[in-house]
Write a protein that holds these residues in place. Structure first.
Motif, PDB file in Angstrom:
ATOM      1  N   TYR A   1       3.059   4.782   7.484  1.00 19.03           N
ATOM      2  CA  TYR A   1       1.670   4.578   6.645  1.00 19.03           C
ATOM      3  C   TYR A   1       0.946   3.839   7.748  1.00 19.03           C
ATOM      4  O   TYR A   1      -0.120   4.184   7.955  1.00 19.03           O
ATOM      5  CB  TYR A   1       1.940   3.396   5.586  1.00 19.03           C
ATOM      6  CG  TYR A   1       0.966   2.568   5.009  1.00 19.03           C
ATOM      7  CD1 TYR A   1       0.237   3.102   4.181  1.00 19.03           C
ATOM      8  CD2 TYR A   1       0.356   1.325   5.793  1.00 19.03           C
ATOM      9  CE1 TYR A   1      -1.011   2.423   3.661  1.00 19.03           C
ATOM     10  CE2 TYR A   1      -0.592   0.825   5.254  1.00 19.03           C
ATOM     11  CZ  TYR A   1      -1.453   1.250   4.441  1.00 19.03           C
ATOM     12  OH  TYR A   1      -2.453   0.640   3.728  1.00 19.03           O
TER      13      TYR A   1
ATOM     14  N   GLU B   1       0.824  -1.206   0.293  1.00 22.43           N
ATOM     15  CA  GLU B   1      -0.029   0.036   0.094  1.00 22.43           C
ATOM     16  C   GLU B   1       0.852   1.205  -0.055  1.00 22.43           C
ATOM     17  O   GLU B   1       0.599   2.259  -0.717  1.00 22.43           O
ATOM     18  CB  GLU B   1      -0.998  -0.086   1.242  1.00 22.43           C
ATOM     19  CG  GLU B   1      -2.051  -0.949   1.062  1.00 22.43           C
ATOM     20  CD  GLU B   1      -1.571  -2.274   1.768  1.00 22.43           C
ATOM     21  OE1 GLU B   1      -0.500  -2.573   2.094  1.00 22.43           O
ATOM     22  OE2 GLU B   1      -2.505  -3.457   1.662  1.00 22.43           O
ATOM     23  N   PRO B   2       2.000   1.476   0.837  1.00 22.84           N
ATOM     24  CA  PRO B   2       2.712   2.431   0.910  1.00 22.84           C
ATOM     25  C   PRO B   2       3.369   2.754  -0.678  1.00 22.84           C
ATOM     26  O   PRO B   2       3.304   3.941  -1.091  1.00 22.84           O
ATOM     27  CB  PRO B   2       3.903   2.432   1.756  1.00 22.84           C
ATOM     28  CG  PRO B   2       3.225   1.249   2.866  1.00 22.84           C
ATOM     29  CD  PRO B   2       2.379   0.690   2.015  1.00 22.84           C
ATOM     30  N   GLN B   3       3.609   1.684  -1.285  1.00 20.00           N
ATOM     31  CA  GLN B   3       4.379   1.724  -2.515  1.00 20.00           C
ATOM     32  C   GLN B   3       3.334   2.310  -3.501  1.00 20.00           C
ATOM     33  O   GLN B   3       3.682   3.214  -4.339  1.00 20.00           O
ATOM     34  CB  GLN B   3       4.969   0.351  -2.941  1.00 20.00           C
ATOM     35  CG  GLN B   3       5.505   0.259  -4.210  1.00 20.00           C
ATOM     36  CD  GLN B   3       6.969   0.826  -4.133  1.00 20.00           C
ATOM     37  OE1 GLN B   3       7.440   1.127  -5.047  1.00 20.00           O
ATOM     38  NE2 GLN B   3       7.465   0.658  -2.799  1.00 20.00           N
TER      39      GLN B   3
ATOM     40  N   ASN C   1       8.232  11.786   0.427  1.00 19.98           N
ATOM     41  CA  ASN C   1       6.807  11.468  -0.421  1.00 19.98           C
ATOM     42  C   ASN C   1       6.709  10.061  -0.449  1.00 19.98           C
ATOM     43  O   ASN C   1       5.720   9.693  -1.201  1.00 19.98           O
ATOM     44  CB  ASN C   1       6.980  12.036  -1.857  1.00 19.98           C
ATOM     45  CG  ASN C   1       6.659  13.439  -1.938  1.00 19.98           C
ATOM     46  OD1 ASN C   1       5.587  13.822  -1.674  1.00 19.98           O
ATOM     47  ND2 ASN C   1       7.461  14.355  -2.338  1.00 19.98           N
TER      48      ASN C   1
ATOM     49  N   PRO D   1       7.991   5.684   0.626  1.00 19.67           N
ATOM     50  CA  PRO D   1       9.175   4.781   0.596  1.00 19.67           C
ATOM     51  C   PRO D   1       9.732   4.722  -1.010  1.00 19.67           C
ATOM     52  O   PRO D   1       9.221   5.097  -1.764  1.00 19.67           O
ATOM     53  CB  PRO D   1       8.642   3.372   0.629  1.00 19.67           C
ATOM     54  CG  PRO D   1       7.174   3.577   0.168  1.00 19.67           C
ATOM     55  CD  PRO D   1       6.696   4.952   0.510  1.00 19.67           C
TER      56      PRO D   1
ATOM     57  N   MET E   1      -0.718  11.238   3.785  1.00 22.72           N
ATOM     58  CA  MET E   1       0.425  10.458   2.933  1.00 22.72           C
ATOM     59  C   MET E   1       0.442  10.862   1.461  1.00 22.72           C
ATOM     60  O   MET E   1       1.329  10.720   0.730  1.00 22.72           O
ATOM     61  CB  MET E   1       0.647   9.319   3.429  1.00 22.72           C
ATOM     62  CG  MET E   1       1.781   8.485   2.745  1.00 22.72           C
ATOM     63  SD  MET E   1       2.038   6.969   3.370  1.00 22.72           S
ATOM     64  CE  MET E   1       2.867   6.019   2.478  1.00 22.72           C
TER      65      MET E   1
ATOM     66  N   ILE F   1       0.862   4.243  -2.983  1.00 22.73           N
ATOM     67  CA  ILE F   1       0.397   5.726  -2.663  1.00 22.73           C
ATOM     68  C   ILE F   1       1.546   6.623  -3.430  1.00 22.73           C
ATOM     69  O   ILE F   1       1.340   7.667  -4.025  1.00 22.73           O
ATOM     70  CB  ILE F   1       0.593   5.943  -1.192  1.00 22.73           C
ATOM     71  CG1 ILE F   1      -0.839   5.510  -0.553  1.00 22.73           C
ATOM     72  CG2 ILE F   1       0.672   7.516  -0.906  1.00 22.73           C
ATOM     73  CD1 ILE F   1      -0.884   5.492   1.100  1.00 22.73           C
ATOM     74  N   LYS F   2       2.721   6.089  -3.398  1.00 25.59           N
ATOM     75  CA  LYS F   2       3.942   6.855  -4.094  1.00 25.59           C
ATOM     76  C   LYS F   2       3.643   6.545  -5.554  1.00 25.59           C
ATOM     77  O   LYS F   2       3.923   7.611  -6.282  1.00 25.59           O
ATOM     78  CB  LYS F   2       5.363   6.010  -3.479  1.00 25.59           C
ATOM     79  CG  LYS F   2       6.581   6.695  -4.311  1.00 25.59           C
ATOM     80  CD  LYS F   2       7.155   7.786  -3.206  1.00 25.59           C
ATOM     81  CE  LYS F   2       8.658   8.110  -3.862  1.00 25.59           C
ATOM     82  NZ  LYS F   2       9.649   7.917  -3.191  1.00 25.59           N
TER      83      LYS F   2
END
Lengths: 296, 225
Positions: free
Chosen positions: B182, A167-169, B157, B159, B194, A171-172
């Protein structure tokens, strides 16, 4: 000016990119051979930027060479070694020489390379570098100053579809598109069912996606990547397939596997194209394309 | 409480720095370096023994209560004679202590430690760097976890591609800042924070070297004087 690569992306055809790695030193012979071999077969060639933080001939120099030899370069730019002034200046120079495709990367830590005590810069990150390109195109630098002369780029970035956590990937990934990425070359993918799931999500965005395929050369190489490369997962079946290939035929097996995967991606229209990474074996890229049924 | 986190320099480096200097006075500190076992009573004693074995004459040793404190001047005075007899001061404190001591005495100083970071004890015996005093705080948008410090690349911004099972690409003992952020923002129902694009950072929030003066010392127009 619209780059040939951008035209290919917009044409709706299955786009093929590969990469060339600049040498450690000034002997450009091998890189020249790779460019000569691939320039009319692929839609564009990425020129790597101190890959794995190993100091080499610059990507800008390599991209210029591709251009001079009649190929279509994609200039890889990491944020590891240059601050915003240097990145902007290199973009201006690239534009002046007709290098209009850029892949924006954060860059590996210097700790992995051959200058382990160097300062990692990271003044900008990959999404900010994309934003910088869009700003330069509007005639302004990051300081807000006017530029004399226009620039125009086809800008892209990467994503790791098998990152954990994912998920964080993502968002990026979305921020990169928002910042101006027109194309995405993915980290190596080996499980196409997982990739299909990723594409079900990614298809909603206005960006062209080229699936990253790294040529397997042996079972130990596959195991090494599983252990050491974040977000790369070679399934056990593929490792077994490499393992059971006869000695001296491992590379052929790797070519066969890569070709098979690309063929499936294309036939099932999973995404917009493929980015073939042969990592030091660039001379077999045409064989992979043949195995995939791609006409160079 | 924040602490100055140190580690002992390699023995060869200390030997090189002390080369040709026969008479050594050793100074430790009772605060951070005692806590990290890098420059307290025990380590000072061990250093004294080691140097004596190598043929150095240790003219004396002391452990200051708080080496970076202004009272250090008085404490050093008590050892005036032994310090005078030495060729060099081997200082087993953090670099704040080394510089405080150096400013008080007309002696060359040799640090026995490297100062790694200003850290917070997050578990017993474990210290983490959580703030680098960058001068442009963004904690309000990251759920109170600092990516400028906690991410190896200081990315603001999200990872990088090296993030691996919640750990950093450079060391699987180190958490990936952006996995932490996160998770925190998700828990708070604020993932929108985020998703907000962070523009390039201002790296000159306080141009290095930092300097600050209290309001009473500033000129009438509010500027530093």
């Amino acid at each position: 000016m619209v780059s040939a690569f951008k035209k290919a992306l917009e044409s709706g055809k299955f786009v093929v990119t590969s990469e060339v790695a600049p040498p450690k030193g000034t002997n450009l012979e091998k890189m020249g051979q790779h460019i000569e071999l691939l320039k009319d077969k692929v839609d564009a060639m990425n020129v790597t930027d101190h890959q794995s933080s190993v100091m080499r001939f610059p990507s800008l120099g390599g991209a210029l060479m591709v251009k001079e030899m009649g190929g279509e370069p994609i200039l890889q730019m990491t944020c590891r070694d240059r601050n915003r002034l240097a990145l902007e200046a290199d973009l201006l120079f690239a534009s002046s020489r007709g290098i209009n495709n850029v892949l924006c990367l954060t860059g590996d830590s210097v700790i992995f390379g051959d200058h382990k005590e160097a300062k990692g810069v990271f003044d900008l990150d990959s999404s900010q570098l994309l934003g910088t390109i869009r700003k330069l195109e509007k005639g302004k630098d990051l300081g807000g100053n006017d530029l004399d002369g226009n620039v125009s780029f086809c800008a892209g970035a990467i994503v790791t579809p098998e990152a954990n956590p994912l998920e964080p990937q993502l968002i990026k990934f979305e921020k990169k598109i928002e910042a101006g990425a027109e194309f995405i070359q993915t980290q190596a993918v080996y499980d196409l069912d997982n990739f299909k799931e990723f594409m079900d999500y990614a298809k909603q965005f206005p960006v062209k996606i080229l699936v990253g395929i790294i040529l397997l050369t042996s079972a130990p190489m596959a195991r090494f990547m599983n252990k050491n490369v974040a977000g790369v997962n070679v399934p056990l079946e593929l490792i077994d397939e490499m393992d059971t290939a006869p000695k001296g035929r491992k590379l052929d097996k790797g070519i066969e596997i890569a070709g098979r995967m690309i063929r499936r991606v294309r036939e099932e229209r999973m995404c917009d194209g493929v980015h073939i990474m042969a990592i030091g074996k660039e001379e077999v890229v045409p064989d992979i394309m043949d195995a995939a049924g791609l006409v160079g | 409480m924040i602490r100055s986190i140190t580690q002992q320099k390699p023995e060869e480096e200390v030997d090189r720095l002390l080369d040709g200097l026969g008479r050594v006075f050793i100074i430790g500190c009772g605060t951070c370096v005692t806590l990290t076992h890098t420059g307290g009573e025990t380590e000072v004693k061990a250093m004294k023994e080691s140097l004596t074995e190598k043929g150095k004459l240790v003219t004396g040793d002391m452990v200051l209560p708080v080496a970076c404190d202004n009272l250090t001047k008085e404490a050093l005075n008590e050892y005036g004679e032994q310090i005078d007899q030495s060729d060099v001061l081997l200082i087993m404190t953090c670099a704040f202590g080394v510089q405080t001591i150096a400013s008080q005495l007309k002696k060359m100083v040799v640090p026995a430690l490297d100062t790694l970071f200003i850290g917070k004890e997050t578990a017993f015996g474990e210290f983490n760097e959580i703030c680098t005093q960058c001068g442009t705080c963004i904690l309000g948008e990251t759920g109170g976890i600092c990516p400028v410090t906690t991410c190896h690349k200081g990315l603001v911004n999200g990872p990088c591609g090296g993030t691996n099972n919640g750990k950093c690409e450079i060391d699987d003992e180190k958490d990936c800042a952006w996995t932490l952020i996160y998770n925190r923002l998700k828990e708070l129902g604020r993932l929108d924070a985020m998703k907000k694009f962070q523009k390039p950072r201002n790296h000159q929030g306080e141009p290095s070297p930092g300097k600050w003066k209290s309001v009473s010392l500033r000129s009438s127009d509010g500027q530093k004087v």
